[in-house]
Enzyme design. Structure first.
Site, short mmCIF file in Angstrom:
data_model
loop_
_atom_site.label_atom_id
_atom_site.label_comp_id
_atom_site.label_asym_id
_atom_site.label_seq_id
_atom_site.Cartn_x
_atom_site.Cartn_y
_atom_site.Cartn_z
CB CYS A 148 -0.88 0.03 1.24
SG CYS A 148 -1.92 -1.40 1.43
NE ARG A 206 4.57 1.82 -1.09
CZ ARG A 206 5.38 1.94 -0.05
NH1 ARG A 206 6.45 2.68 -0.15
NH2 ARG A 206 5.12 1.32 1.08
CD1 TRP A 236 -0.23 -5.67 -3.47
CD2 TRP A 236 -0.33 -6.58 -1.43
NE1 TRP A 236 0.29 -6.93 -3.55
CE2 TRP A 236 0.25 -7.52 -2.32
CE3 TRP A 236 -0.46 -6.95 -0.10
CZ2 TRP A 236 0.68 -8.78 -1.91
CZ3 TRP A 236 -0.05 -8.20 0.31
CH2 TRP A 236 0.51 -9.10 -0.60
CG ASN A 291 0.18 2.26 3.66
OD1 ASN A 291 -0.86 2.33 3.01
ND2 ASN A 291 1.33 2.76 3.25
N GLY A 292 -0.92 -1.12 6.45
CA GLY A 292 -0.71 -2.02 7.58
C GLY A 292 -1.95 -2.82 7.90
CD GLU A 325 18.81 -11.30 -7.48
OE1 GLU A 325 18.13 -11.86 -6.62
OE2 GLU A 325 18.47 -10.23 -8.01
CE LYS A 345 15.55 -9.90 -9.60
NZ LYS A 345 15.88 -9.30 -8.34
CD GLU A 354 11.58 -10.37 -8.96
OE1 GLU A 354 12.78 -10.14 -8.82
OE2 GLU A 354 10.72 -10.02 -8.14
CG HIS A 399 23.56 -34.86 -4.99
ND1 HIS A 399 24.09 -36.07 -4.65
CD2 HIS A 399 24.61 -34.00 -5.10
CE1 HIS A 399 25.41 -35.96 -4.52
NE2 HIS A 399 25.75 -34.70 -4.80
CE LYS A 415 12.12 -1.71 -5.20
NZ LYS A 415 13.03 -2.68 -5.87
O1 M6R Z 1 13.42 -4.17 0.81
P1 M6R Z 1 14.05 -5.50 1.02
O2 M6R Z 1 15.43 -5.58 0.47
O3 M6R Z 1 14.01 -5.96 2.43
O4 M6R Z 1 13.14 -6.50 0.19
C1 M6R Z 1 13.29 -7.88 0.30
C2 M6R Z 1 12.63 -8.61 -0.84
O5 M6R Z 1 11.24 -8.42 -0.79
C3 M6R Z 1 13.15 -8.11 -2.18
O6 M6R Z 1 14.53 -8.24 -2.24
C4 M6R Z 1 12.53 -8.91 -3.35
O7 M6R Z 1 12.90 -10.24 -3.28
C5 M6R Z 1 12.99 -8.29 -4.65
N1 M6R Z 1 12.19 -7.14 -4.96
C6 M6R Z 1 12.95 -9.26 -5.79
O8 M6R Z 1 13.50 -8.70 -6.94
#
Ligand code: M6R
Length: 600
Positions: free
Chosen positions: A2, A27, A72, A98-99, A477, A481, A484, A500, A595
């Site tokens: 949010c 976000r 959200w 928010n929250g 990673e 990427k 996602e 394995h 985000k």
């Molecule tokens: O703000 P943060 O670094 O704590 O966020 C953690 C994850 O939500 C964040 O790294 C997420 O995995 C990435 N946006 C993915 O690309």
């Protein structure tokens, strides 16, 4: 997740709040709304995209105050009714939130004579405020009393009809106030109003802010305090696309400059010293037994990379735990264990909760973050900033690079202070660090080649990423990427693990992307390359030197020692980007993702 935006002042508030909402879109959200003071509180709400809300709401309204929200969904689906702002029965109190209000059921039961329209937890807030107003309290006191009744995490912003203020309160959810030339801004993050002002006050848990056209009154735990004003050094256009088709692509290309910022003024290569202005005493670092890193997602992979560097350069045992899985093992001596939170936003609920657990157990805690004034900086004893600048794309790119570089500097600083790292070795690592921006630029200059390879393999069944040692977190990673943003199936594996189990999945339609650079045990990984090729899988390798003989596609990586896998990662970022772009995915805002993940 949010987002909140608001303005009060001499300008028409509606256009400013409309822009604020557009700036917050990155976000992640599924509905949006605005409340504007047009003599009464006019409410506009829509499920779906901000542009749908903006076409339903007027462009201007001669309003001197307005608040906006991107939602959200947590309690109730994304409908017009569930979108914020929410109001009380007669529409005289409007609230964005928010929250999560954990005790909303109990409060709702108490408000039996009120009519509720939505499924949300938020809606109890305006109704409760109106109860206190009916009891004769001022709006500020009504908000204060209401907040005292809420449990859970919240950032709330309130307008009352016939009044000329905006009220804001927070607990475990960020709110920042902007001091403009002709009014005050308010938002859940500064990108909402960055083009209007860079003079900000970060609210803290327990604060109540009362904003008027002329300024801010800030109450901390009931007492009025002088607001601390900080000036950001983020350029306004840092949060814009600047000619790139997506923020993600722009942010990938910003990595050389972001990294220069990250290391600027912090390296003395000849002396083999990295100066992060740590307040933590040397004696503490010398007696340190263990570092416990907590993080989520991409930041977790940066933590995995760093753990290998802390072990290697500072000779300190380092564990990395996905923050939502973190628990303190009683056998550890808390005085000799450092809790280290890695979080670009500084607001990730799981990471905040884990670092609180470490702190409660008596550990010293540190944060590595991108966000000045974020919650994690208040929850920890010490903060180190990665200085990557704003990252708008949901997929973390430049912040991963800057996190690894910052953690690499920390590993050198710890190694030197602990007497575990020679000056010469430190100088080599720091020289490698200094060379990363140039090395990444060389990768970026090959982005046509990467686009062509992505096109050749985009229609594969599944993608495997493999690597060893420092190449392993990069494999994880790389897979994250790709999955996602392209929605394709992708997995990262320790190269030695394939045989394995996962090897059973390998066919001619599962390209394998291998890290074969310095720091990633390329000689051994080459055997795994042959293993998958024997099962007809095409192999795309990112390699520093002589390991390209058997590859189907070679991406060449300049040798920057232990940071070579970090440079290889830029190939994986661009590969993911081009595959997703070919499939016309929503790259900057992938489905179901946000985000900043501010719920546990
Ligand atoms: O703000 P943060 O670094 O704590 O966020 C953690 C994850 O939500 C964040 O790294 C997420 O995995 C990435 N946006 C993915 O690309």
């Amino acid at each position: 997740m949010c987002g909140i935006t608001g303005y009060i002042g001499d300008q028409d508030a509606l256009p400013l709040v409309r822009t604020g909402l557009q700036n917050l879109e990155y976000r992640g959200y599924d509905s949006a709304g605005i409340a504007a003071d047009t003599g009464e509180l006019s409410i506009y709400k829509r499920s779906g995209k901000v542009k749908e809300l903006l076409s339903a709401a007027p462009e201007s309204a001669d309003a001197r105050r307005a608040i906006g929200h991107t939602r959200w969904s947590t309690h109730g689906p994304p409908t017009d009714t569930n979108a914020h702002p929410h109001t009380n029965c007669d529409g005289s109190v409007a609230v964005v939130h928010n929250g999560i209000v954990e005790n909303y059921d109990t409060i709702k039961d108490e408000l039996a004579d009120h009519t509720f329209e939505s499924d949300t937890d938020t809606e109890v807030i305006p109704h409760l405020i109106s109860e206190y107003l009916d009891d004769g309290l001022t709006p500020a006191d009504a908000v204060r009393e209401t907040v005292n009744r809420l449990s859970g995490s919240y950032a709330i912003v309130v307008m009352v009809a016939g009044d000329d203020r905006i009220y804001a309160a927070r607990n475990e959810s960020p709110l920042v106030i902007g001091h403009g030339d002709d009014g005050m801004f308010l938002a859940s993050d500064v990108t909402a109003f960055l083009e209007e002002t860079q003079r900000v006050t970060y609210m803290q848990d327990g604060d109540l802010a009362v904003l008027s056209a002329t300024g801010l009154n800030l109450y901390r735990h009931g007492e009025m305090v002088d607001p601390e004003i900080e000036t950001l050094d983020w350029e306004a256009d840092a949060a814009e696309k600047g000619g790139y088709s997506h923020y993600m692509l722009k942010e990938i290309h910003e990595q050389p400059s972001a990294l220069r910022q990250t290391i600027s003024g912090r390296l003395d290569v000849d002396a083999g010293e990295a100066d992060l202005e740590l307040a933590i005493p040397d004696e503490y670092l010398q007696s340190l037994d263990e570092i416990q890193i907590v993080a989520c997602g991409t930041s977790y992979y940066a933590g995995e990379y760093a753990a290998r560097l802390f072990e290697e350069l500072a000779n300190v045992r380092t564990t990395v735990t996905i923050a939502s899985e973190y628990a303190v093992n009683d056998s550890r001596d808390p005085w000799r264990t450092l809790g280290l939170a890695v979080t670009q936003s500084g607001e990730t609920a799981d990471t905040l909760s884990a670092i609180r657990t470490a702190s409660d157990a008596g550990m010293k805690t540190m944060a590595v973050t991108n966000t000045l004034g974020s919650s994690v900086t208040r929850e920890t004893n010490e903060s180190v900033f990665i200085r990557a600048g704003p990252e708008i794309g949901v997929a973390a790119t430049k912040t991963f690079a800057s996190q690894v570089a910052t953690l690499g500097m920390l590993a050198v600083a710890f190694g030197r202070k602990r007497g575990e790292l020679s000056r010469d070795r430190a100088a080599t690592v720091l020289e490698n660090l200094r060379s990363i921006p140039g090395a990444i630029q060389q990768v970026l200059d090959r982005d046509q080649q990467i686009g062509a390879v992505a096109e050749a393999y985009a229609d594969s069944d599944s993608f495997f990423f493999i690597g060893r040692h420092l190449g392993y977190p990069v494999a994880l990673e790389g897979a994250l990427k790709l999955k996602e943003i392209s929605y394709d199936h992708a997995e990262g594996f320790a190269a030695g693990e394939l045989k394995h189990g996962p090897l059973a999945l390998v066919t001619g339609h599962t390209p394998v992307l291998a890290v074969l650079t310095e720091g990633a045990r390329p000689q051994e990984t080459q055997n795994n390359v042959k293993e998958v090729q024997a099962r007809e899988a095409p192999v795309i390798g990112a390699t520093t030197s002589d390991y390209n003989r058997y590859l189907d596609e070679t991406f060449s990586v300049p040798d920057v020692g232990v940071f070579s896998p970090l440079v290889a990662n830029v190939y994986w970022q661009l590969f993911a980007y081009y595959v997703a772009d070919l499939k016309d995915r929503s790259i900057d805002k992938p489905r179901n993702l946000a985000k900043s993940v501010t719920v546990e």
